[in-house]
Write an enzyme that holds these catalytic residues in place. Structure first.
Site, PDB file in Angstrom:
ATOM      1  N   LEU A 108       6.725  -9.008   1.160  1.00  0.00           N
ATOM      2  CA  LEU A 108       7.288 -10.354   1.040  1.00  0.00           C
ATOM      3  C   LEU A 108       7.708 -10.715  -0.384  1.00  0.00           C
ATOM      4  O   LEU A 108       8.459 -11.667  -0.585  1.00  0.00           O
ATOM      5  CB  LEU A 108       6.290 -11.387   1.571  1.00  0.00           C
ATOM      6  CG  LEU A 108       5.826 -11.159   3.023  1.00  0.00           C
ATOM      7  CD1 LEU A 108       4.885 -12.269   3.449  1.00  0.00           C
ATOM      8  CD2 LEU A 108       7.008 -11.050   3.972  1.00  0.00           C
TER       9      LEU A 108
ATOM     10  N   ARG B 117       9.756  -9.188  -2.167  1.00  0.00           N
ATOM     11  CA  ARG B 117      11.154  -8.824  -2.403  1.00  0.00           C
ATOM     12  C   ARG B 117      11.997  -8.803  -1.122  1.00  0.00           C
ATOM     13  O   ARG B 117      13.216  -8.924  -1.195  1.00  0.00           O
ATOM     14  CB  ARG B 117      11.228  -7.453  -3.075  1.00  0.00           C
ATOM     15  CG  ARG B 117      10.709  -6.333  -2.198  1.00  0.00           C
ATOM     16  CD  ARG B 117      10.270  -5.097  -2.985  1.00  0.00           C
ATOM     17  NE  ARG B 117       9.686  -4.089  -2.090  1.00  0.00           N
ATOM     18  CZ  ARG B 117       8.443  -4.135  -1.631  1.00  0.00           C
ATOM     19  NH1 ARG B 117       7.659  -5.135  -1.950  1.00  0.00           N
ATOM     20  NH2 ARG B 117       7.996  -3.186  -0.831  1.00  0.00           N
TER      21      ARG B 117
ATOM     22  N   LYS C 119      10.273  -4.621  11.564  1.00  0.00           N
ATOM     23  CA  LYS C 119      11.223  -5.162  10.597  1.00  0.00           C
ATOM     24  C   LYS C 119      12.598  -5.398  11.209  1.00  0.00           C
ATOM     25  O   LYS C 119      13.277  -6.378  10.881  1.00  0.00           O
ATOM     26  CB  LYS C 119      11.348  -4.218   9.400  1.00  0.00           C
ATOM     27  CG  LYS C 119      10.187  -4.278   8.432  1.00  0.00           C
ATOM     28  CD  LYS C 119      10.464  -3.425   7.203  1.00  0.00           C
ATOM     29  CE  LYS C 119       9.315  -3.517   6.211  1.00  0.00           C
ATOM     30  NZ  LYS C 119       9.549  -2.692   5.008  1.00  0.00           N
TER      31      LYS C 119
ATOM     32  N   ASP D  53      14.894   4.129   0.685  1.00  0.00           N
ATOM     33  CA  ASP D  53      14.151   4.271  -0.564  1.00  0.00           C
ATOM     34  C   ASP D  53      13.549   5.655  -0.740  1.00  0.00           C
ATOM     35  O   ASP D  53      12.594   5.830  -1.501  1.00  0.00           O
ATOM     36  CB  ASP D  53      13.038   3.223  -0.637  1.00  0.00           C
ATOM     37  CG  ASP D  53      12.017   3.378   0.491  1.00  0.00           C
ATOM     38  OD1 ASP D  53      12.216   4.241   1.372  1.00  0.00           O
ATOM     39  OD2 ASP D  53      11.010   2.645   0.483  1.00  0.00           O
TER      40      ASP D  53
ATOM     41  N   CYS E 259       9.316   3.244  -5.354  1.00  0.00           N
ATOM     42  CA  CYS E 259       9.006   1.850  -5.677  1.00  0.00           C
ATOM     43  C   CYS E 259       7.552   1.533  -5.352  1.00  0.00           C
ATOM     44  O   CYS E 259       6.927   0.701  -6.012  1.00  0.00           O
ATOM     45  CB  CYS E 259       9.937   0.912  -4.917  1.00  0.00           C
ATOM     46  SG  CYS E 259      11.636   0.941  -5.515  1.00  0.00           S
TER      47      CYS E 259
ATOM     48  N   CYS F 299      -5.104   9.616  -5.499  1.00  0.00           N
ATOM     49  CA  CYS F 299      -4.048   8.697  -5.948  1.00  0.00           C
ATOM     50  C   CYS F 299      -3.884   7.633  -4.865  1.00  0.00           C
ATOM     51  O   CYS F 299      -4.857   7.272  -4.204  1.00  0.00           O
ATOM     52  CB  CYS F 299      -2.744   9.442  -6.227  1.00  0.00           C
ATOM     53  SG  CYS F 299      -2.048  10.303  -4.803  1.00  0.00           S
TER      54      CYS F 299
END
Length: 393
Positions: A80, A82, A95, A139, A197, A351
């Site tokens: 939310l 972006r 989505k 992406d 990102c 990670c």
């Protein structure tokens, strides 16, 4: 260079459409003919995320007659910041469906086609064939190369955009009139070289800047106005507030759109082509991967382990596994991390998802820590299986 309009104009505009698009109609370059072309256009937006959000909203507002949305993901709260096409009440919804509802609210006069599925080599040619133009809001490199290859093979133009932290890029790839994505990037970057990102972050408003440029280019192509970004790469620096463009020439040796193409169909496996992790990392992780639950068990038994978080400091501040020491992956790649590792303890690396820790594991094993392991799924797996109270990011 100016190009002919991509689509023919629709027969007419209704009274409601004339009223809605009046600010377009009074622009001489667009006018009635241009708006009719937009009405007759079919545009597919690949992805309803950061770039897809502003792109879909403005394509709908502009009056693109048929707007396709393909996305398989669901709305997460971290989106939310972006992905402005979604709201708080949409969290957990697909989505594609959430985006379609927003688009219909913006403009009920257009047709919206939902593709609530993964774009793959099995369906990409069929899906793309129903549209005049593709807008790429993906992406990851595997999907970008697949989108490019399908568009070239079908002879369709597509508008590409990319965002990372404060930097954005955009271009138009149309092999019939200029270069394709492979002319600019013949090979994907080495695995782990370019953070996503999700790993490196992105300024939310950057999505609007680049997404609106993509829509601007789409409108120019559909209506045949202006000078589209064919053969040019637009580069945007949000921190310095600078735009510049670089010429991109068609590569005569391009394997896909060159004079003698050697690739005449889609690749069998784009994930393998781009490589999620390097061969060295994959080899190191083979037989040396543990689950988050196994790590928790090792901690509960007070085993002699040294847990290392290889993410970046800002990620560590958001959420961390208790007791983990932060040593970013870059320190493993340059070798400085090795002196920080104890010789008398078992090294356990993690990670966010497992890719970066696998790369660090290869370095550690090569340095002689033969019993070192890493956590498959990383922090995300820890949150899902061990401590759901921790925040995802």
């Amino acid at each position: 260079m100016s190009l002919p309009p991509l689509v023919e104009p629709a027969a007419e505009l209704t009274v409601d459409e004339v009223r809605r698009y009046s600010r377009h109609l009074i622009i001489p370059d667009v006018g009635m003919a241009g708006q009719k072309r937009l009405k007759n256009a079919k545009v597919l937006c690949v992805g309803a995320g950061g770039l897809g959000s502003p792109a879909l909203l403005y394509l709908a507002a502009a009056g693109v007659g048929t707007l396709g949305i393909i996305d398989f993901d669901v709305v997460d709260e971290s989106n939310l910041q972006r992905q402005v096409i979604h709201g708080q009440s949409d969290v957990g919804k697909p989505k594609a469906e959430s985006a379609a509802a927003s688009v219909r609210e913006i403009n009920p006069l257009i047709d919206v086609v939902i593709h609530n599925t993964v774009l793959s080599t099995e369906n990409v040619m069929e899906v793309f064939s129903g549209y005049d133009l593709i807008l790429d809001g993906t992406d990851n490199f595997a999907t970008r190369y697949m989108v490019n290859d399908a568009a070239v093979l079908l002879g369709k133009p597509y508008v590409w955009g990319s965002i990372y932290r404060f930097d954005g890029q955009a271009s138009v790839f149309w092999a019939e009139h200029g270069p394709c994505y492979r002319c600019l990037y013949p090979e994907p970057p080495p695995p782990g070289m370019v953070p996503s990102c999700a790993e490196g972050g992105v300024l939310g408003v950057l999505c609007a800047s680049v997404g609106s440029i993509q829509v601007n280019e789409a409108i120019k192509l559909l209506t045949g106005i202006g000078d589209p970004l064919v053969g040019r790469l637009m580069i945007y620096d949000a921190l310095e507030m600078k735009y510049r463009d670089v010429k991109v020439r068609k590569d005569p040796e391009c394997v896909l759109c060159g004079k003698n193409p050697t690739q005449t169909r889609l690749l069998d496996d784009y994930e393998a082509f781009c490589g999620a992790i390097s061969d060295e990392a994959a080899e190191a992780a083979s037989g040396s991967t543990i689950t988050a639950r196994e790590l928790k068990g090792m901690m509960d038994r007070d085993e002699n382990i040294f847990v290392v978080d290889v993410r970046e400091p800002n990620e560590y501040e958001i959420v961390s596994i208790p007791g983990a020491k932060l040593i970013p992956k870059g320190e493993f790649l340059n070798g400085s991390a090795l002196e920080k590792l104890p010789q008398d303890k078992k090294i356990v690396l993690h990670c966010k998802s497992g890719a970066r820790s696998a790369e660090a594991l290869a370095v550690v094993k090569d340095a002689g820590f033969s019993d070192a392991v890493h956590v498959g799924g990383g922090v995300l797996s820890w949150i899902k299986t061990v401590d759901p109270s921790l925040p995802e990011y």
